[in-house]
Write an enzyme that holds these catalytic residues in place. Structure first.
Site, PDB file in Angstrom:
ATOM      1  N   PRO A  39       2.178  -6.329 -18.053  1.00  0.00           N
ATOM      2  CA  PRO A  39       2.223  -5.143 -18.518  1.00  0.00           C
ATOM      3  C   PRO A  39       1.501  -5.296 -20.083  1.00  0.00           C
ATOM      4  O   PRO A  39       2.148  -6.404 -20.751  1.00  0.00           O
ATOM      5  CB  PRO A  39       3.570  -4.513 -18.784  1.00  0.00           C
ATOM      6  CG  PRO A  39       4.510  -5.655 -18.159  1.00  0.00           C
ATOM      7  CD  PRO A  39       3.616  -6.539 -17.638  1.00  0.00           C
ATOM      8  N   GLU A  40       0.571  -4.746 -20.606  1.00  0.00           N
ATOM      9  CA  GLU A  40      -0.080  -4.744 -21.775  1.00  0.00           C
ATOM     10  C   GLU A  40       0.483  -3.587 -22.800  1.00  0.00           C
ATOM     11  O   GLU A  40       1.213  -2.701 -22.092  1.00  0.00           O
ATOM     12  CB  GLU A  40      -1.627  -4.724 -21.885  1.00  0.00           C
ATOM     13  CG  GLU A  40      -1.896  -6.194 -21.040  1.00  0.00           C
ATOM     14  CD  GLU A  40      -2.169  -7.384 -21.755  1.00  0.00           C
ATOM     15  OE1 GLU A  40      -1.858  -7.390 -23.062  1.00  0.00           O
ATOM     16  OE2 GLU A  40      -2.794  -8.436 -21.580  1.00  0.00           O
TER      17      GLU A  40
END
Ligand SMILES: [Zn+2]
Length: 282
Positions: free
Chosen positions: A2-3
């Site tokens: 996840p960014e």
């Protein structure tokens, strides 16, 4: 992994379900995450969620006595579910609320984190060392220009440094440099120092564009995530991750979508950098 856009979409998705709710139970099934989940989290019972903020890739649940930090690590997801929903594998942590809902953290690889920061503790700690938020006005051409002066580190590594700016992960560094027409190997300082003296406006323009482009790329991803991930309440879903339309990342060997040249790939600090040898210049 996840960014920043996924974390922001997660924040937006969970907020309506837990804002102003009071914690009725804290369940730690496996506290061995990246760092051990502290016993302090048990003190959250009977406290109310006052706000849900984000700093870098940390979700920050504000309570009267402090802040609960949640980080998704490599593989974490957060869902809002009915508190009675049966527990699945890797469901390590629940925060149960008086509306019979629970925030549930699932993390197969356990690089995520659940941390407690007592009031006033956070600004002194590791959050204080972080660079500005990319979508804030603090992340400007002037800031980046000053920060890059005399730096010989490649621009891509520079942008991925959390002390320069937070949340520009590998995908977004690749995409932003393509859109700005800058090779990832370009020395960060060369865009400001020598080139600025020689080329003046060109160098300034590129840097100016770069900060704007980073904002655009991240904002577009958040918008896209917001439209594809309407529901954070599916008990068996995998919320928080979304497929995006990418220009270069993951496309090494394929044709540039702009000029049809073959995209090339190199490794920088162990991470994949994909670029177009025609569209991007040092
Ligand atoms: Zn190209």
């Amino acid at each position: 992994m996840p960014e920043l856009p996924e974390v922001e979409v997660c924040r937006l998705g969970i907020t309506p379900h837990i804002i102003n709710q009071t914690v009725t139970d804290v369940v730690v099934r496996n506290g061995k995450l990246r760092w051990p989940i502290p016993d302090d989290v048990k003190l959250l019972v009977s406290q109310q969620v006052l706000a849900i903020n984000r700093r870098s890739k940390y979700l920050m649940l504000r309570f009267d006595t402090g802040t609960l930090l949640l980080h998704l690590g490599m593989s974490g997801t957060i869902r809002i579910i009915d508190a009675e929903t049966p527990v699945a594998k890797h469901d390590h942590f629940d925060l149960v609320f008086n509306n019979q809902k629970a925030l549930r953290l699932n993390d197969p690889r356990r690089f995520g984190a659940v941390l407690w920061l007592a009031e006033h503790q956070d600004e002194q700690g590791f959050l204080a060392k972080l660079g500005p938020e990319p979508l804030s006005d603090d992340f400007s051409y002037g800031y980046l220009f000053a920060k890059a002066k005399k730096r010989t580190v490649p621009i891509k590594i520079f942008l991925m440094n959390n002390q320069v700016v937070v949340g520009v992960g590998n995908i977004y560094a690749n995409e932003a440099l393509f859109k700005a027409g800058i090779l990832p190997t370009t020395k960060a300082g060369s865009l400001s120092k020598k080139r600025f003296d020689q080329l003046g406006s060109l160098s300034k323009k590129r840097f100016d564009q770069l900060t704007d482009i980073i904002k655009e790329v991240l904002a577009a991803a958040i918008k896209q995530g917001g439209t594809t991930l309407k529901d954070f309440t599916q008990p068996d879903g995998r919320p928080g991750y979304f497929v995006q339309e990418l220009m270069v990342y993951g496309r090494a060997g394929e044709k540039c979508l702009v000029c049809k040249s073959e995209l090339e790939e190199i490794r920088q600090a162990g991470r994949s950098s994909v670029f177009c040898p025609q569209c991007q210049k040092a």
